[in-house]
Motif scaffolding. Structure first.
Motif, mmCIF file in Angstrom:
data_model
loop_
_atom_site.group_PDB
_atom_site.id
_atom_site.type_symbol
_atom_site.label_atom_id
_atom_site.label_comp_id
_atom_site.label_asym_id
_atom_site.label_seq_id
_atom_site.Cartn_x
_atom_site.Cartn_y
_atom_site.Cartn_z
ATOM 1 N N GLY A 1 5.033 -15.819 10.705
ATOM 2 C CA GLY A 1 5.557 -17.417 9.553
ATOM 3 C C GLY A 1 5.870 -16.942 8.858
ATOM 4 N N CYS A 2 5.297 -15.621 8.132
ATOM 5 C CA CYS A 2 5.086 -15.461 6.719
ATOM 6 C C CYS A 2 6.629 -13.962 6.492
ATOM 7 N N ARG A 3 7.488 -14.850 5.371
ATOM 8 C CA ARG A 3 8.564 -13.231 5.035
ATOM 9 C C ARG A 3 8.406 -12.960 4.271
ATOM 10 N N TRP A 4 8.405 -11.601 3.030
ATOM 11 C CA TRP A 4 8.807 -10.715 2.157
ATOM 12 C C TRP A 4 9.702 -10.437 1.910
ATOM 13 N N ASP A 5 10.218 -10.502 0.809
ATOM 14 C CA ASP A 5 11.654 -10.229 0.154
ATOM 15 C C ASP A 5 11.807 -9.614 -0.923
ATOM 16 N N GLU B 1 0.321 -1.394 0.204
ATOM 17 C CA GLU B 1 0.145 0.182 0.052
ATOM 18 C C GLU B 1 1.138 1.530 -0.365
ATOM 19 N N GLY B 2 2.220 0.937 -0.295
ATOM 20 C CA GLY B 2 3.685 1.978 -0.017
ATOM 21 C C GLY B 2 3.493 3.070 1.221
ATOM 22 N N ARG B 3 3.200 1.821 2.614
ATOM 23 C CA ARG B 3 3.002 2.710 3.804
ATOM 24 C C ARG B 3 4.590 2.386 4.032
ATOM 25 N N VAL B 4 4.952 2.492 4.715
ATOM 26 C CA VAL B 4 6.518 2.866 5.105
ATOM 27 C C VAL B 4 6.560 1.476 6.297
ATOM 28 N N VAL B 5 7.204 0.163 6.559
ATOM 29 C CA VAL B 5 7.386 -0.999 7.271
ATOM 30 C C VAL B 5 8.167 -0.803 8.768
ATOM 31 N N PRO B 6 7.628 -1.010 9.572
ATOM 32 C CA PRO B 6 8.653 -0.411 10.619
ATOM 33 C C PRO B 6 9.107 -1.929 11.089
ATOM 34 N N ASN B 7 10.636 -1.352 11.180
ATOM 35 C CA ASN B 7 10.916 -2.732 12.263
ATOM 36 C C ASN B 7 11.559 -3.813 10.552
ATOM 37 N N ALA B 8 11.522 -2.639 9.606
ATOM 38 C CA ALA B 8 12.298 -3.358 8.275
ATOM 39 C C ALA B 8 13.434 -4.122 8.299
ATOM 40 N N GLY C 1 13.945 -6.310 3.477
ATOM 41 C CA GLY C 1 12.720 -7.372 3.755
ATOM 42 C C GLY C 1 11.741 -7.483 5.189
ATOM 43 N N TYR C 2 10.717 -7.872 5.164
ATOM 44 C CA TYR C 2 9.555 -7.336 6.926
ATOM 45 C C TYR C 2 8.827 -8.676 6.651
ATOM 46 N N GLU C 3 8.117 -9.181 7.960
ATOM 47 C CA GLU C 3 7.814 -9.800 8.106
ATOM 48 C C GLU C 3 5.877 -9.714 8.630
ATOM 49 N N PRO C 4 5.343 -9.225 7.468
ATOM 50 C CA PRO C 4 3.759 -9.007 7.043
ATOM 51 C C PRO C 4 3.098 -9.416 7.945
#
Length: 270
Positions: A256-260, A204-211, A250-253
């Protein structure tokens, strides 16, 4: 009696082996050609055994058909080829087999002028910059020079065709340029390092914390600053050498799920 009989029997059936000795010389025939495959007459060829010093080289000269001959023993050799108007070329992979007439074609690259100037991001000349030109032509030597007080440089014996320009100076960012020679005045821009902001956002274009993100130089592993600071927008690298980098973020939305994802970026001077 049994021992004597065995010795006599072996002596009677022993094969005759050829006495070992030095290999015979063969005539190595070479042909020096230009980039179009045309003969280069008057080329000077020096060839020496790869395990010996260069001062043991044997000379050879090409005739009107671009061919020459040197008597050599079979083995591994290195050679240097010189001709007026062409780049001096070295070969270290010459293998002379014990054939009646070993042959080899030696291509040369044309020598072209290559000059220019080094400036900073404000257009001011930068002196004492080491400039190297690495030609893609096989065997062409690496030529190098240094910029003067006005930032000017001039190469002697640069090969025609494509190649890479490398510029280095202490406390300045390393630079690499891909060029094609000959060409008009070349300008090399160097800087003291550039910042890079890495923002990791969701779909959605939002900055991901703890990425998380990692920065890897693609062209060169030296002169890479690790100075960085975490900002509300993302990770800001303060001073990076101008070159290509690969950013792995990468980050974990969810649990058990991680996107890179990998993104390549070109950092320019200034």
């Amino acid at each position: 009696m049994g021992l004597v009989a065995v010795v006599l029997a072996c002596a009677g059936t022993r094969p005759e082996w050829e006495t070992p000795g030095p290999a015979n010389e063969v005539t190595w025939k070479f042909r020096v050609v230009d980039p179009e495959g045309q003969p280069v007459p008057g080329a000077q060829v020096k060839i020496w055994r790869a395990d010996l010093k260069r001062d043991t080289a044997l000379p050879g000269t090409t005739d009107a058909h671009g061919t020459g001959r040197v008597a050599l023993k079979p083995g591994w050799y290195a050679a240097e080829i010189q001709a007026r108007g062409f780049v001096t070329t070295s070969r270290t992979d010459i293998r002379i087999a014990p054939e009646p007439r070993p042959r080899m074609e030696l291509p040369l690259a044309r020598a072209v002028p290559l000059s220019g100037r080094v400036v900073d991001t404000e257009g001011k000349p930068v002196s004492d910059v080491r400039i190297r030109f690495v030609s893609s032509h096989v065997g062409a030597p690496v030529v190098q020079t240094t910029s003067d007080a006005q930032g000017r440089f001039n190469f002697q014996g640069a090969a025609a065709g494509d190649g890479l320009i490398y510029s280095t100076k202490p406390k300045w960012a390393w630079r690499r340029l891909k060029i094609i020679t000959p060409q008009p005045e070349l300008t090399v821009v160097i800087g003291r390092g550039s910042p890079l902001l890495v923002r990791v956002v969701d779909t959605e274009g939002r900055v991901v914390p703890n990425a998380t993100n990692l920065l890897h130089p693609v062209d060169r592993w030296l002169d890479v600053s690790r100075e960085s600071e975490q900002t509300p927008e993302g990770m800001r690298y303060l001073r990076l050498a101008p070159q290509r980098y690969r950013v792995t973020a990468g980050y974990e939305p969810a649990a058990g799920c991680r996107w890179d994802r990998d993104v390549d970026v070109e950092v320019l001077p200034g």
